[in-house]
Design an enzyme around this catalytic site. Structure first.
Site, PDB file in Angstrom:
ATOM      1  N   LYS A 127       0.870  -1.180   0.000  1.00  0.00           N
ATOM      2  CA  LYS A 127       0.000   0.000   0.000  1.00  0.00           C
ATOM      3  C   LYS A 127       0.904   1.225   0.000  1.00  0.00           C
ATOM      4  O   LYS A 127       2.051   1.157   0.432  1.00  0.00           O
ATOM      5  CB  LYS A 127      -0.869   0.013   1.257  1.00  0.00           C
ATOM      6  CG  LYS A 127      -1.834  -1.142   1.315  1.00  0.00           C
ATOM      7  CD  LYS A 127      -3.179  -0.669   1.818  1.00  0.00           C
ATOM      8  CE  LYS A 127      -4.119  -1.826   1.986  1.00  0.00           C
ATOM      9  NZ  LYS A 127      -4.564  -2.000   3.363  1.00  0.00           N
ATOM     10  N   HIS A 130       1.778   6.940   2.715  1.00  0.00           N
ATOM     11  CA  HIS A 130       1.054   8.207   2.577  1.00  0.00           C
ATOM     12  C   HIS A 130       1.550   9.247   3.569  1.00  0.00           C
ATOM     13  O   HIS A 130       2.459   8.997   4.360  1.00  0.00           O
ATOM     14  CB  HIS A 130      -0.458   8.006   2.621  1.00  0.00           C
ATOM     15  CG  HIS A 130      -0.940   7.375   3.883  1.00  0.00           C
ATOM     16  ND1 HIS A 130      -0.963   8.038   5.069  1.00  0.00           N
ATOM     17  CD2 HIS A 130      -1.431   6.135   4.122  1.00  0.00           C
ATOM     18  CE1 HIS A 130      -1.442   7.243   6.003  1.00  0.00           C
ATOM     19  NE2 HIS A 130      -1.728   6.087   5.463  1.00  0.00           N
ATOM     20  N   HIS A 133       2.005   8.488   7.169  1.00  0.00           N
ATOM     21  CA  HIS A 133       3.243   7.763   7.472  1.00  0.00           C
ATOM     22  C   HIS A 133       4.431   8.720   7.473  1.00  0.00           C
ATOM     23  O   HIS A 133       5.369   8.545   8.237  1.00  0.00           O
ATOM     24  CB  HIS A 133       3.473   6.631   6.465  1.00  0.00           C
ATOM     25  CG  HIS A 133       2.425   5.561   6.532  1.00  0.00           C
ATOM     26  ND1 HIS A 133       1.694   5.169   5.440  1.00  0.00           N
ATOM     27  CD2 HIS A 133       1.968   4.822   7.580  1.00  0.00           C
ATOM     28  CE1 HIS A 133       0.840   4.225   5.811  1.00  0.00           C
ATOM     29  NE2 HIS A 133       0.986   4.000   7.097  1.00  0.00           N
TER      30      HIS A 133
HETATM   31  N1  ARG Z   1       0.723   0.025   9.846  1.00  0.00           N
HETATM   32  C1  ARG Z   1      -0.116   0.888  10.607  1.00  0.00           C
HETATM   33  C2  ARG Z   1      -0.798   1.894   9.676  1.00  0.00           C
HETATM   34  O1  ARG Z   1      -0.345   2.135   8.592  1.00  0.00           O
HETATM   35  C3  ARG Z   1       0.643   1.651  11.656  1.00  0.00           C
HETATM   36  C4  ARG Z   1       1.308   0.779  12.680  1.00  0.00           C
HETATM   37  C5  ARG Z   1       1.642   1.540  13.933  1.00  0.00           C
HETATM   38  N2  ARG Z   1       2.355   0.736  14.891  1.00  0.00           N
HETATM   39  C6  ARG Z   1       1.801  -0.224  15.656  1.00  0.00           C
HETATM   40  N3  ARG Z   1       2.569  -0.918  16.433  1.00  0.00           N
HETATM   41  N4  ARG Z   1       0.503  -0.435  15.621  1.00  0.00           N
HETATM   42  O2  ARG Z   1      -1.809   2.468  10.053  1.00  0.00           O
END
Ligand code: ARG
Length: 571
Positions: A127, A130, A133
Site C-alpha cells: 500500500k 502516505h 506515514h
Molecule cells: N501500519 C499501521 C498503519 O499504517 C501503523 C502501525 C503503527 N504501529 C503499531 N505498532 N501499531 O496504520
C-alpha cells in the site's frame, strides 16, 4: 553551568524555613518581560503561615537579603520578588559551558538511562506510503533524537504492516490480473491497482473472497509458494519505502513488522486465556472492556486468524523481554486512539505493571492548501515522493535567484527543501491538523525550517569572513563585559534554555517545542546581529562577539539535528 535559579532558591530557603529548596525552586518563575527581572518569586503562599500580606512579605525578604554577589539587584513589586542576575556573570557561565561542550552542547555524554523503544513510520506493504506515514516518520525520528540527547538508548522500530488477509487478496489478484514484469516495472502502484481491482471484481464474484482467505490460511501454515509471493511483494514495497527514507535521512534499528510475531502469538493468547481474560463469542476470542467503557478488544476472528491488536500485544511483550524498555512509544495518527487505548488496557489486565510505560503519541491530519486531502485515495506513493521532490525543486529555484553561485546547490536544495517539509510537520503541537502550504513552508523569513537554516548558514559565513575554519574553531579570548547589552543577553538566555527545552519536549512528546525553540533562537540571533557589528577593529569586541556567533551556530545546528534536519553551512 551554574544554575542561577537554584542559587536563588537556596538564598530564599535561608529566609523561608517552611519551604524546602525544591519547593521554592519549583515556585520560581521566569517573567515574560525582562524589566521584571530574570527570575521572580511569588509570595502569596506564605501569607497564611506568616500572617502578613504578601506584598509585605516580599518587601521584608528583599530588605533582609541585602547585596548578593551574583545578582545585580533584587526588587519587590507587589507580592513578587524580582531577581536580576549579574549579566556578565551569566553570559560567562553560559558561554563557557557551550564553548566547552561545542558540537555536543545539549546532548548527554553517556547513554545510561535505559532503553526507549520508538515505533514509527510503519507503513503497510503493498500500500502507498502516505502523508500520515510521513508525519509518523518525522515525528518518530525526532523523538528518537530527543530521547538519545537525554541519555536514553533508543531502538527505532518500523512495525511494517506486512501480515493480514489482504495478502491473500493480493495473491489472487496477482494471479488473475498482473505479471512479474509489470510489478517489477511499476512497483507499489501496480500492487495497489490490482488490489483495488480485486475489490471491484469480488463484488460480482464473492467466491474470490474465499479464495483469498484460503491463500492467507496457506501463508499462515507456511505454504512455500504463497510465502514466496508475499516475500516478493514485501521487497518491492520496501525498495520504494527506502527511497523515501533516504530522502528524509531517516534510519531504523529494526524492521520487525507484524509478520515477525506470527509464531509468537499463540503463547500470548494462551497467557490471556490462563489469566481468564478471554471470552469466546460466536467462535471469536475477545477481551471485554465494559468497565472501561470501550468496545471489546478482538483477539482472534471466528476463523482463528489474528488481528492488528493481537500482533501489537504480542510485539509489546516481545519488546519488553528483548529491550526491557523504560518506555515504548507509538507514533500514529489520532484515528488509532481507540486501538491503542484498548490493547494498552489488555496489557494492564494481564497484570503487566509496565503497561504504564506504553505511550501512544497521536498526531493530526495533513491536508493540502485548497482543501484536497493528501490521502492515498487521490494519489499514491508517487504522490508523496513527488511532494518531497517538488520541495527540493522549488528550493533550487529560490537558491538560483538568491545565490546562483552557491557550491553544491543540489545537496543544499535537498537539505533545505526536505527540511522545510519536516519542520512544517512539527512546528505546531502535533495533535493539530495541518493545512500544508508551500508558501508558508518555504518562506525564508517566516517561522520555518529554511529560516532557521539560513541563520545557521549566516553564522557560518560570518565566521568564514573572520578567517575561522569551521571545523577547527579556536578558543576565543572573550571579554564578557562587552556582552552585557540587551540583545546579546536575550540571545544568551535563549541559548541557556536548550537543555530544559529538550527535557520538556521529551516529557510532552512534543518535537514542536524544539522547532519553536529554534525559531526563538533565530529571532534573538538576528536581533543581536543587527544591533552588534561583529567584524570590528577592536579585537576584544570582535572576538567576544564571534564567540556569540559560534555558540549560536552550535545551538541551531543541534536543535535542527533533534528535528532530523540538516544544517548546511552555506545557502
Ligand atoms: N501500519 C499501521 C498503519 O499504517 C501503523 C502501525 C503503527 N504501529 C503499531 N505498532 N501499531 O496504520
Amino acid at each position: 553551568m551554574k544554575d542561577f535559579k537554584l542559587e536563588i532558591a537556596q538564598l530564599l530557603n535561608e529566609k523561608i524555613n517552611s519551604l524546602s529548596v525544591d519547593d521554592i525552586y519549583s515556585m520560581i518563575e521566569v517573567p515574560g518581560n525582562a524589566t521584571m527581572g530574570d527570575y521572580a518569586f511569588p509570595c502569596f503562599k506564605l501569607a497564611k503561615e506568616l500572617r502578613k500580606a504578601p506584598p509585605m512579605i516580599a518587601k521584608d525578604i528583599v530588605d533582609e537579603l541585602g547585596e548578593v554577589d551574583f545578582l545585580d539587584k533584587v526588587e519587590n513589586v507587589n507580592a513578587y520578588i524580582n531577581f536580576f542576575v549579574n549579566k556578565v556573570e551569566f553570559v560567562k557561565e553560559v558561554l563557557t559551558d557551550v564553548l566547552t561542550e561545542k558540537e555536543t552542547y545539549g546532548f548527554a555524554k553517556e547513554k545510561n538511562l535505559g532503553n526507549v523503544v520508538i515505533d514509527y513510520s510503519s507503513p503497510n506493504i503493498a500500500k502507498p506510503f502516505h502523508v500520515g506515514h510521513l508525519r509518523s516518520t518525522v515525528i518518530g525520528n525526532s523523538l528518537y533524537q530527543i530521547f538519545e540527547a537525554l541519555g536514553y538508548n533508543c531502538v527505532g522500530i518500523n512495525h511494517l504492516g506486512d501480515w493480514g488477509t489482504q495478502f491473500g487478496k493480493l495473491i489472487v489478484a496477482y494471479k488473475k490480473y498482473s505479471s512479474k514484469e509489470t510489478i517489477e516495472e511499476k512497483g507499489i502502484s501496480e500492487l495497489l491497482r490490482i488490489y483495488v481491482l480485486f475489490h471491484d471484481e469480488a463484488k460480482e464474484h464473492p467466491e474470490m473472497e474465499q479464495e483469498a482467505r484460503n491463500y492467507f490460511t496457506k501463508m499462515e501454515q507456511g505454504d512455500e509458494e504463497s510465502l514466496a509471493l508475499w516475500k516478493w511483494f514485501k521487497e518491492v514495497s520496501l525498495k520504494e519505502f527506502e527511497r523515501v527514507y533516504k530522502l528524509l535521512g531517516v534510519e531504523f534499528d529494526s524492521f520487525n513488522g507484524e509478520a515477525f510475531y506470527n509464531d509468537k502469538m499463540d503463547a500470548v493468547i494462551k497467557e490471556m486465556e490462563d489469566k481468564g481474560l478471554i471470552e469466546v463469542d460466536q467462535g471469536a476470542k475477545l477481551v471485554r472492556l465494559d468497565e472501561e467503557n470501550m468496545a471489546p478488544c478482538l483477539i482472534t476472528k471466528n476463523d482463528g486468524s489474528s488481528l492488528y491488536a493481537t500482533r501489537d500485544i504480542t510485539a509489546a511483550e516481545y519488546r519488553k523481554k528483548i529491550y526491557d524498555f523504560k518506555k515504548c512509544i507509538y507514533v500514529t495518527a489520532l484515528q488509532q486512539n481507540l486501538h491503542f487505548a484498548q490493547w494498552f488496557k489488555v496489557i494492564e489486565k494481564m497484570g503487566h505493571e509496565w503497561h504504564k510505560d506504553l505511550v501512544h503519541v497521536p498526531f493530526g491530519m495533513v491536508s493540502m492548501e485548497g482543501g484536497a486531502k493528501l490521502s492515498t485515495r487521490n494519489g499514491n506513493i508517487i504522490f508523496l515522493e513527488d511532494i518531497l521532490k517538488e520541495a527540493v525543486d522549488k528550493t533550487k529555484q529560490i537558491i538560483e535567484e538568491k545565490n546562483p553561485s552557491l557550491e553544491n546547490k543540489e545537496e543544499v536544495a535537498r537539505q533545505v527543501g526536505i527540511g522545510a517539509i519536516v519542520f512544517d510537520d512539527m512546528y505546531n503541537n502535533i495533535i493539530k491538523d495541518i493545512q500544508f502550504s508551500w508558501e508558508r513552508a518555504l518562506d525564508f523569513n517566516g517561522e520555518t525550517g529554511p529560516y532557521v537554516q539560513y541563520a545557521h548558514a549566516r553564522a557560518c559565513s560570518v565566521l568564514r569572513k573572520a578567517g575561522i575554519e569551521l571545523d577547527s574553531i579556536p578558543n576565543f579570548d572573550v571579554d564578557y563585559s562587552v556582552l552585557a547589552d540587551e540583545s546579546t543577553v536575550a540571545l544568551i538566555k535563549k541559548i541557556a534554555d536548550f537543555k530544559t527545552t529538550i527535557k520538556e519536549a521529551a516529557n510532552k512528546y512534543e518535537p514542536s517545542y524544539i522547532a519553536r525553540y529554534a525559531v526563538d533562537v533565530t529571532q534573538a540571533f538576528n536581533k543581536f546581529y543587527n544591533e552588534n557589528p561583529i567584524l570590528v577593529e577592536d579585537e576584544k569586541v570582535k572576538n567576544s562577539r564571534l564567540a556569540i556567533v559560534v555558540v549560536t551556530k552550535y545551538v541551531l545546528k543541534n536543535a535542527l539535528a533533534l528535528l532530523g534536519i540538516c544544517a548546511p553551512v552555506q545557502m
